[in-house]
Design a protein around this motif. Structure first.
Motif, PDB file in Angstrom:
ATOM      1  N   ALA A 183       0.857  -1.188   0.000  1.00 14.56           N
ATOM      2  CA  ALA A 183       0.000   0.000   0.000  1.00 14.56           C
ATOM      3  C   ALA A 183       0.891   1.235   0.000  1.00 14.56           C
ATOM      4  O   ALA A 183       1.787   1.348   0.839  1.00 14.56           O
ATOM      5  N   VAL A 184       0.666   2.127  -0.968  1.00 14.79           N
ATOM      6  CA  VAL A 184       1.278   3.447  -0.910  1.00 14.79           C
ATOM      7  C   VAL A 184       0.295   4.368  -0.186  1.00 14.79           C
ATOM      8  O   VAL A 184      -0.909   4.348  -0.454  1.00 14.79           O
ATOM      9  N   ILE A 185       0.812   5.150   0.768  1.00 14.88           N
ATOM     10  CA  ILE A 185      -0.035   5.979   1.629  1.00 14.88           C
ATOM     11  C   ILE A 185       0.561   7.383   1.698  1.00 14.88           C
ATOM     12  O   ILE A 185       1.767   7.547   1.904  1.00 14.88           O
ATOM     13  N   ALA A 186      -0.295   8.390   1.547  1.00 12.45           N
ATOM     14  CA  ALA A 186       0.155   9.776   1.610  1.00 12.45           C
ATOM     15  C   ALA A 186       0.464  10.175   3.049  1.00 12.45           C
ATOM     16  O   ALA A 186      -0.200   9.739   3.996  1.00 12.45           O
ATOM     17  N   SER A 187       1.473  11.030   3.190  1.00  9.40           N
ATOM     18  CA  SER A 187       1.928  11.435   4.511  1.00  9.40           C
ATOM     19  C   SER A 187       2.507  12.844   4.442  1.00  9.40           C
ATOM     20  O   SER A 187       2.900  13.317   3.365  1.00  9.40           O
ATOM     21  N   LYS A 188       2.561  13.471   5.592  1.00  7.83           N
ATOM     22  CA  LYS A 188       3.180  14.788   5.709  1.00  7.83           C
ATOM     23  C   LYS A 188       4.345  14.691   6.679  1.00  7.83           C
ATOM     24  O   LYS A 188       4.245  14.053   7.734  1.00  7.83           O
ATOM     25  N   THR A 189       5.466  15.297   6.331  1.00  8.38           N
ATOM     26  CA  THR A 189       6.642  15.257   7.193  1.00  8.38           C
ATOM     27  C   THR A 189       6.566  16.349   8.247  1.00  8.38           C
ATOM     28  O   THR A 189       5.789  17.310   8.131  1.00  8.38           O
ATOM     29  N   GLU A 190       7.404  16.230   9.259  1.00  8.62           N
ATOM     30  CA  GLU A 190       7.443  17.259  10.295  1.00  8.62           C
ATOM     31  C   GLU A 190       7.974  18.581   9.747  1.00  8.62           C
ATOM     32  O   GLU A 190       7.767  19.644  10.355  1.00  8.62           O
ATOM     33  N   GLU A 191       8.639  18.549   8.590  1.00  9.07           N
ATOM     34  CA  GLU A 191       9.092  19.784   7.954  1.00  9.07           C
ATOM     35  C   GLU A 191       7.987  20.450   7.134  1.00  9.07           C
ATOM     36  O   GLU A 191       8.183  21.517   6.551  1.00  9.07           O
ATOM     37  N   GLY A 192       6.811  19.796   7.053  1.00  8.02           N
ATOM     38  CA  GLY A 192       5.700  20.361   6.302  1.00  8.02           C
ATOM     39  C   GLY A 192       5.768  20.111   4.816  1.00  8.02           C
ATOM     40  O   GLY A 192       5.303  20.927   4.008  1.00  8.02           O
ATOM     41  N   THR A 193       6.324  18.958   4.420  1.00  8.19           N
ATOM     42  CA  THR A 193       6.381  18.582   3.013  1.00  8.19           C
ATOM     43  C   THR A 193       5.640  17.274   2.801  1.00  8.19           C
ATOM     44  O   THR A 193       5.352  16.539   3.753  1.00  8.19           O
ATOM     45  N   GLY A 194       5.369  16.963   1.548  1.00  8.65           N
ATOM     46  CA  GLY A 194       4.660  15.732   1.226  1.00  8.65           C
ATOM     47  C   GLY A 194       5.592  14.558   1.040  1.00  8.65           C
ATOM     48  O   GLY A 194       6.775  14.715   0.704  1.00  8.65           O
ATOM     49  N   GLN A 195       5.046  13.367   1.269  1.00 10.72           N
ATOM     50  CA  GLN A 195       5.794  12.146   0.984  1.00 10.72           C
ATOM     51  C   GLN A 195       4.807  11.006   0.794  1.00 10.72           C
ATOM     52  O   GLN A 195       3.632  11.099   1.174  1.00 10.72           O
ATOM     53  N   VAL A 196       5.301   9.918   0.211  1.00  9.51           N
ATOM     54  CA  VAL A 196       4.519   8.697   0.045  1.00  9.51           C
ATOM     55  C   VAL A 196       5.238   7.583   0.785  1.00  9.51           C
ATOM     56  O   VAL A 196       6.434   7.349   0.561  1.00  9.51           O
ATOM     57  N   SER A 210       7.539  -0.385   5.262  1.00  8.81           N
ATOM     58  CA  SER A 210       8.601  -0.836   4.375  1.00  8.81           C
ATOM     59  C   SER A 210       9.607   0.264   4.054  1.00  8.81           C
ATOM     60  O   SER A 210      10.812   0.055   4.160  1.00  8.81           O
ATOM     61  N   SER A 211       9.105   1.456   3.645  1.00  9.39           N
ATOM     62  CA  SER A 211      10.039   2.503   3.234  1.00  9.39           C
ATOM     63  C   SER A 211       9.319   3.826   3.066  1.00  9.39           C
ATOM     64  O   SER A 211       8.089   3.886   2.955  1.00  9.39           O
ATOM     65  N   VAL A 212      10.107   4.882   3.028  1.00  8.39           N
ATOM     66  CA  VAL A 212       9.630   6.146   2.456  1.00  8.39           C
ATOM     67  C   VAL A 212       9.789   5.986   0.948  1.00  8.39           C
ATOM     68  O   VAL A 212      10.889   6.058   0.414  1.00  8.39           O
TER      69      VAL A 212
END
Length: 500
Positions: A183-196, A210-212
């Motif tokens: 599953a790929v899941i959307a996330s927000k970092t503590e720096e205020g940027t996007g990641q999957v 598993s991974s960023v």
């Protein structure tokens, strides 16, 4: 919203009863006829788009009780041809502590003949008043009635990697690879940027981080939503919808965009390495696309034909509903370049409209016999080799029209709804009513498939190089279509096929 969630006990039964008792009161004026629309209430992101037991199933973010966003349920419909949709009972309601504040977006997958939904639950507030986003699972044996599993949440906030926000952790998209579920899941970092983020499981119940999968930079938006990973024509692809991706020329002008990243996954590290990014749609209303691969091997994509931060006329007018999906489109990679083609063949089956051919237009205006209508497919082949600017005015009445145009010098195809009717305003710093896209090569023939519905216009460039999807709300009947050009144009073919 907190008070509403506390006072109301949501359930599938309550939602279905409300729909049946109230759907007849929905105003039909702007309701699209051959697009997926909710029976009542609010619709946004497509969810769980899948082919299951001989039909295409489409779930969606749904608030049945109001035409505004509210406590999220999962609406449900199915189709055998991707153009005619049958409403089904509500699939999910926010009725558990782990999803009390909403059953947010997710996806579907088939396993052992059963249909599984992995979705984001928004929890009840903890002692600090925080609502966490967690991933939850529901299962069905018939594809209609779903039971949430006792293991929920199957991916709790505690399973997040360091530095990932537990309140922005949503929209899981399932896929299989080498015998494992991912599953790929959307996330927000503590720096205020996007990641999957990438999670893996052998059975859909027990998951591990598993991974960023892909981490954004500060220049790539503040949050990414609705990721979707797949392989297309030998290339790894990742679709996602970032908030505030920076504008680049004609691209990413909507504050909330939808992108395709083409690249390669290193399965030793489970990380995605992008080689290119591109916007999927250059219209004004396109967000949160989700795709499937069907039994014909087609990669088919559908999206919410709206955008966040805009006003919604059908809500403002008290019509009792908001939201529509785009026409499904097939995605292809040809010589490494994205091509998009409409899937709407069954809409015009048996139609043999009179085709207008070889109409010459020089520095003038023309109305062609038989080329008019509010709902239908307009197909055009125009020689633009001697044109400076070519305009097609759609949904036209005495005061209003929507403009589709081609600028020869810039080699740009565009759409302008500034005079379409009810004004649509957004959160963009500069008011946005017109968008355009540069075509990859200079063309002699402008080929267009333009789909008109009650409140939408979708422009497909005939070579698959561009799509522009836009909502329009004329205030008076508007069936006119006219042509204007500077320079010389030859309308080699023009046909309009009404769609009921």
């Amino acid at each position: 919203m907190d008070r509403q969630q506390t006072e109301i006990s949501h359930s599938i039964e309550r939602a279905n009863r409300y729909i049946e008792e109230n759907r007849a009161a929905v105003a039909p004026l702007y309701r699209n006829h051959y697009h997926a629309v909710p029976p009542i209430g609010w619709m946004n992101d497509p969810n769980g788009f899948i082919q299951y037991q001989g039909a295409y199933h489409l779930f969606y973010q749904f608030h049945p009780y109001d035409a505004k966003w509210g406590p999220m349920h999962w609406g449900h419909m199915k189709s055998t041809d991707l153009t005619h949709w049958e409403d089904l009972p509500v699939a999910l309601a926010p009725d558990q502590a782990y999803d009390r504040f909403g059953c947010f977006s997710g996806s579907a997958i088939e396993k052992d003949g059963k249909l599984y939904l992995l979705y984001t639950g928004v929890t009840e507030a903890d002692e600090a008043g925080i609502h966490y986003q967690v991933q939850c699972l529901a299962v069905s044996e018939d594809g209609v009635h779903f039971e949430k599993v006792q293991h929920n949440p199957v991916i709790p906030a505690a399973a997040l990697p360091e530095g990932a926000s537990p309140i922005d952790f949503r929209d899981p998209k399932l896929f299989e690879h080498d015998g494992m579920f991912y599953a790929v899941i959307a996330s927000k970092t503590e720096e205020g940027t996007g990641q999957v983020l990438l999670y893996e499981s052998a059975d859909l119940l027990d998951w591990r981080f598993s991974s960023v999968f892909l981490k954004g930079t500060k220049e790539q938006g503040i949050m990414w939503e609705c990721p979707d990973f797949f392989t297309l024509d030998g290339k790894d692809c990742l679709i996602f919808s970032p908030m505030q991706w920076p504008e680049e020329g004609n691209d990413y002008q909507n504050l909330n965009a939808s992108l395709l990243a083409i690249g390669k996954v290193d399965w030793a590290t489970n990380q995605f390495h992008p080689e290119s990014f591109q916007e999927l749609d250059h219209g004004l209303d396109y967000y949160a696309p989700q795709s499937l691969e069907d039994d014909l091997g087609r990669r088919i994509c559908i999206a919410w034909m709206q955008n966040w931060g805009r006003n919604f006329p059908t809500d403002e007018l008290g019509h009792g509903w908001t939201g529509s999906m785009t026409i499904p489109r097939q995605l292809k990679l040809e010589d490494g370049k994205l091509k998009q083609y409409p899937i709407a063949a069954s809409l015009t089956e048996g139609e043999s409209p009179e085709t207008i051919g070889a109409f010459y237009l020089e520095d003038g205006v023309a109305v062609l016999p038989g080329i008019e209508g509010e709902r239908g497919l307009l197909q055009l082949k125009i020689d633009v080799s001697a044109v400076e600017r070519m305009e097609i005015r759609l949904r036209e009445n005495e005061q209003e029209s929507t403009l589709v145009f081609y600028d020869r010098m810039m080699n740009e195809l565009g759409i302008d709804r500034s005079k379409s009717g009810i004004m649509i305003n957004g959160e963009e710093a500069t008011p946005l009513s017109c968008r355009k896209v540069a075509l990859p090569t200079m063309v002699q023939w402008l080929l267009l498939d333009i789909f008109l519905d009650s409140s939408s216009i979708e422009v497909f460039e005939g070579n698959g190089d561009a799509v522009l999807s836009t909502n329009v709300y004329p205030t008076e009947p508007a069936s006119g279509i006219s042509f204007r050009c500077s320079g010389k144009a030859v309308i080699e073919q023009a046909a309009f096929m009404p769609i009921a």
